[in-house]
Design a protein around this motif. Structure first.
Motif, mmCIF file in Angstrom:
data_model
loop_
_atom_site.group_PDB
_atom_site.id
_atom_site.type_symbol
_atom_site.label_atom_id
_atom_site.label_comp_id
_atom_site.label_asym_id
_atom_site.label_seq_id
_atom_site.Cartn_x
_atom_site.Cartn_y
_atom_site.Cartn_z
ATOM 1 N N VAL A 87 0.839 -1.205 0.000
ATOM 2 C CA VAL A 87 0.000 0.000 0.000
ATOM 3 C C VAL A 87 0.875 1.257 0.000
ATOM 4 O O VAL A 87 1.776 1.387 0.839
ATOM 5 N N ALA A 88 0.611 2.156 -0.939
ATOM 6 C CA ALA A 88 1.309 3.452 -0.963
ATOM 7 C C ALA A 88 0.262 4.536 -0.742
ATOM 8 O O ALA A 88 -0.868 4.404 -1.219
ATOM 9 N N GLU A 89 0.620 5.588 -0.030
ATOM 10 C CA GLU A 89 -0.347 6.687 0.139
ATOM 11 C C GLU A 89 0.287 8.013 -0.249
ATOM 12 O O GLU A 89 1.358 8.385 0.263
ATOM 13 N N LEU A 90 -0.365 8.731 -1.158
ATOM 14 C CA LEU A 90 0.145 10.028 -1.612
ATOM 15 C C LEU A 90 -0.407 11.126 -0.708
ATOM 16 O O LEU A 90 -1.620 11.262 -0.565
ATOM 17 N N GLY A 91 0.468 11.897 -0.088
ATOM 18 C CA GLY A 91 0.022 12.975 0.804
ATOM 19 C C GLY A 91 -0.760 12.404 1.973
ATOM 20 O O GLY A 91 -1.908 12.781 2.206
ATOM 21 N N SER A 92 -0.123 11.528 2.735
ATOM 22 C CA SER A 92 -0.826 10.779 3.800
ATOM 23 C C SER A 92 -1.341 11.676 4.923
ATOM 24 O O SER A 92 -2.278 11.299 5.617
ATOM 25 N N GLY A 93 -0.717 12.853 5.115
ATOM 26 C CA GLY A 93 -1.032 13.626 6.319
ATOM 27 C C GLY A 93 -0.762 12.758 7.537
ATOM 28 O O GLY A 93 0.168 11.939 7.528
ATOM 29 N N SER A 94 -1.616 12.883 8.560
ATOM 30 C CA SER A 94 -1.380 12.114 9.797
ATOM 31 C C SER A 94 -1.677 10.634 9.619
ATOM 32 O O SER A 94 -1.333 9.830 10.482
ATOM 33 N N TYR A 114 3.689 2.482 2.453
ATOM 34 C CA TYR A 114 4.648 3.506 2.054
ATOM 35 C C TYR A 114 3.962 4.878 1.949
ATOM 36 O O TYR A 114 3.425 5.227 0.890
ATOM 37 N N PRO A 115 3.939 5.655 3.037
ATOM 38 C CA PRO A 115 3.387 7.014 2.906
ATOM 39 C C PRO A 115 4.379 7.922 2.160
ATOM 40 O O PRO A 115 5.590 7.838 2.405
ATOM 41 N N VAL A 116 3.859 8.748 1.270
ATOM 42 C CA VAL A 116 4.681 9.697 0.507
ATOM 43 C C VAL A 116 4.209 11.093 0.907
ATOM 44 O O VAL A 116 3.032 11.424 0.724
ATOM 45 N N GLU A 117 5.083 11.872 1.455
ATOM 46 C CA GLU A 117 4.692 13.176 2.023
ATOM 47 C C GLU A 117 5.752 14.226 1.760
ATOM 48 O O GLU A 117 6.945 13.974 1.901
ATOM 49 N N LEU A 162 0.177 -3.269 -6.367
ATOM 50 C CA LEU A 162 0.350 -1.998 -5.653
ATOM 51 C C LEU A 162 -1.028 -1.342 -5.502
ATOM 52 O O LEU A 162 -1.806 -1.292 -6.463
ATOM 53 N N PHE A 163 -1.311 -0.887 -4.296
ATOM 54 C CA PHE A 163 -2.591 -0.215 -4.044
ATOM 55 C C PHE A 163 -2.256 1.196 -3.567
ATOM 56 O O PHE A 163 -1.666 1.373 -2.500
ATOM 57 N N VAL A 164 -2.614 2.188 -4.380
ATOM 58 C CA VAL A 164 -2.271 3.581 -4.079
ATOM 59 C C VAL A 164 -3.493 4.286 -3.487
ATOM 60 O O VAL A 164 -4.594 4.186 -4.028
ATOM 61 N N LEU A 165 -3.277 4.998 -2.390
ATOM 62 C CA LEU A 165 -4.366 5.765 -1.772
ATOM 63 C C LEU A 165 -4.130 7.249 -2.035
ATOM 64 O O LEU A 165 -3.014 7.737 -1.842
ATOM 65 N N PHE A 166 -5.168 7.925 -2.484
ATOM 66 C CA PHE A 166 -5.095 9.386 -2.626
ATOM 67 C C PHE A 166 -6.397 9.897 -2.016
ATOM 68 O O PHE A 166 -7.410 10.044 -2.694
ATOM 69 N N ALA A 184 -3.049 10.140 -14.884
ATOM 70 C CA ALA A 184 -2.412 9.385 -15.983
ATOM 71 C C ALA A 184 -0.936 9.149 -15.658
ATOM 72 O O ALA A 184 -0.381 8.094 -15.988
ATOM 73 N N GLU A 185 -0.303 10.119 -14.988
ATOM 74 C CA GLU A 185 1.107 9.933 -14.603
ATOM 75 C C GLU A 185 1.223 8.850 -13.519
ATOM 76 O O GLU A 185 2.134 8.038 -13.545
ATOM 77 N N VAL A 186 0.273 8.862 -12.591
ATOM 78 C CA VAL A 186 0.241 7.795 -11.574
ATOM 79 C C VAL A 186 0.077 6.449 -12.292
ATOM 80 O O VAL A 186 0.800 5.489 -12.025
ATOM 81 N N ARG A 187 -0.864 6.405 -13.239
ATOM 82 C CA ARG A 187 -1.130 5.148 -13.970
ATOM 83 C C ARG A 187 0.121 4.621 -14.671
ATOM 84 O O ARG A 187 0.360 3.412 -14.703
ATOM 85 N N ARG A 188 0.921 5.544 -15.222
ATOM 86 C CA ARG A 188 2.137 5.123 -15.949
ATOM 87 C C ARG A 188 3.131 4.411 -15.030
ATOM 88 O O ARG A 188 3.905 3.580 -15.470
ATOM 89 N N ILE A 189 3.081 4.742 -13.742
ATOM 90 C CA ILE A 189 4.012 4.108 -12.794
ATOM 91 C C ILE A 189 3.481 2.728 -12.360
ATOM 92 O O ILE A 189 4.220 1.886 -11.885
ATOM 93 N N LEU A 190 2.160 2.519 -12.559
ATOM 94 C CA LEU A 190 1.527 1.281 -12.081
ATOM 95 C C LEU A 190 1.523 0.202 -13.160
ATOM 96 O O LEU A 190 1.896 0.448 -14.307
ATOM 97 N N GLN A 191 1.060 -0.983 -12.758
ATOM 98 C CA GLN A 191 0.899 -2.095 -13.707
ATOM 99 C C GLN A 191 -0.592 -2.444 -13.798
ATOM 100 O O GLN A 191 -1.344 -2.163 -12.850
ATOM 101 N N PRO A 192 -1.005 -3.072 -14.908
ATOM 102 C CA PRO A 192 -2.430 -3.449 -15.018
ATOM 103 C C PRO A 192 -2.862 -4.265 -13.798
ATOM 104 O O PRO A 192 -2.119 -5.136 -13.341
ATOM 105 N N GLY A 193 -4.035 -3.937 -13.276
ATOM 106 C CA GLY A 193 -4.548 -4.662 -12.098
ATOM 107 C C GLY A 193 -4.225 -3.976 -10.778
ATOM 108 O O GLY A 193 -4.821 -4.288 -9.752
ATOM 109 N N ASP A 194 -3.283 -3.033 -10.790
ATOM 110 C CA ASP A 194 -3.009 -2.256 -9.576
ATOM 111 C C ASP A 194 -4.227 -1.378 -9.257
ATOM 112 O O ASP A 194 -5.033 -1.068 -10.151
ATOM 113 N N GLY A 195 -4.337 -0.959 -7.997
ATOM 114 C CA GLY A 195 -5.520 -0.183 -7.603
ATOM 115 C C GLY A 195 -5.175 1.231 -7.152
ATOM 116 O O GLY A 195 -4.040 1.518 -6.744
ATOM 117 N N LEU A 196 -6.175 2.101 -7.280
ATOM 118 C CA LEU A 196 -6.042 3.480 -6.773
ATOM 119 C C LEU A 196 -7.346 3.822 -6.063
ATOM 120 O O LEU A 196 -8.416 3.764 -6.676
#
Ligand SMILES: C[S@@+](CC[C@H](N)C(=O)[O-])C[C@H]1O[C@@H](n2cnc3c(N)ncnc32)[C@H](O)[C@@H]1O
Length: 329
Positions: A87-94, A114-117, A162-166, A184-196
């Protein structure tokens, strides 16, 4: 009309870590029309702490709606992503409301999160908030969204989804075309079947929206004004905060709420590290953030236009807000 910023020679060049902030400030305050500052600079240590308070305010129902949906539907969301998942999170905050999803994943399997902040203090808060979850491993990235996600993708193990949370409708900080481009830029980093999992705040009456971005206590005003204190602190500027007011207004065409800082009088502000002096007219504003609002059904097309399909959607009726599960095609 306010004149273009004057160049002022400076004896103190900004340190390298502030060079980008400095050039963004110069660019944003030198615009011939609407002055602006990028919203990502709202989140220094003070800004992140103030945002945390905003999320508890009675007027700001957004975070509670997001959390209600995650709490109610965590198992269902997690069940839709079969197999090993990171699980990755973009701008996780707290990261408080992410707990519901992470606990559901960790009941099933050992889970990497993986929080990304961009905000150091938010990342520290997030790691502290979630580290007690059983069978979790947390690796935070103090990075911009896409830089961080690229690094997370490099950690992916073979066969892992990979499961991305926004969450929190942070996508609303982009205008609609930029939002689709970003996805679309997020999608380019992912693989088919990954989630957002994409949280989107839905349209609601203007009085309710204006209250959410201009609360009675003045916390949102402090959050917005802190951007000027940050320019003072980091770039040695002499913004007099008492000479600016927080302004929230609806942009009906863009379907967004905008936050501005409005100059109470004609004034000149010098920013030594940026080597400029900026003139403000009385009433002139600096545009600091937009929060776009959505209709529930526009997500199908947004997903399609950015290389995803919208697999499922959950809506909070109390404070109209949608949790959208997108799958990379
Ligand atoms: C609106 S807050 C939402 C926080 C949390 N996701 C929530 O729903 O409550 C946006 C978060 O994204 C972070 N952020 C803003 N711009 C960013 C960027 N360009 N890259 C990484 N993080 C960013 C901020 O520091 C902040 O914590």
């Amino acid at each position: 009309m306010a004149s273009a910023p004057r160049m002022v020679p400076s004896a103190v060049p900004p340190p390298p870590e502030l060079a980008e902030f400095c050039s963004d400030v110069v660019l944003g305050l030198s615009q011939p029309g609407q002055k602006e500052l990028p919203s990502k600079y709202l989140y220094d240590n003070v800004g992140s702490a103030l945002f945390e308070v905003i999320s508890h305010l009675p007027e700001y129902g957004l975070t509670r709606a997001d959390e209600r949906l995650l709490r109610r539907h965590a198992d269902e969301i997690v069940d839709r992503l079969t197999g090993p998942v990171a699980v990755a999170e973009l701008g996780s905050g707290s990261g408080k409301k992410t707990r519901w999803l992470l606990e559901a994943f960790c009941r099933r399997q050992r889970t990497s999160y993986y929080p990304v902040e961009i905000s150091h203090s938010a990342l520290v808060m997030c790691e502290r908030e979630l580290r007690d979850i059983d069978r979790i491993s947390i690796v935070g990235f103090e990075r911009e969204y896409l830089d961080g996600l690229l690094e997370v993708a490099a950690y992916r193990k073979s066969g892992q989804r990979l499961f991305v949370l926004f969450l929190g409708s942070t996508i609303g900080n982009f205008d609609r075309p930029a939002g689709v481009k970003f996805l679309a830029e997020v999608r380019r980093i992912l693989q088919p079947g990954d989630g957002l999992l994409l949280g989107t705040d839905l349209e609601k009456p203007s009085t309710q929206l204006l209250a959410a971005y201009d609360d009675e206590l003045g916390v949102t005003a402090a959050f917005n004004l802190n951007l000027l204190s940050r320019v003072n602190r980091d770039l040695g500027a002499d913004f007099d905060l008492r000479q600016f007011t927080h302004l929230a207004k609806i942009n009906y065409k863009a379907r967004s709420v905008e936050m501005h800082l409005q100059s109470k009088r004609r004034q000149i502000v010098s920013i030594p590290a940026a080597e400029i002096a900026v003139e403000f007219r009385e009433g002139e504003t600096i545009w600091t953030e937009s929060s776009h609002k959505y209709s529930a059904d526009e997500m199908t097309e947004t997903a399609r236009n950015s290389g995803f399909r919208c697999e499922a959607q959950w809506i909070d009726e109390q404070w109209p807000f949608a949790e959208n599960l997108l799958i990379a095609e």
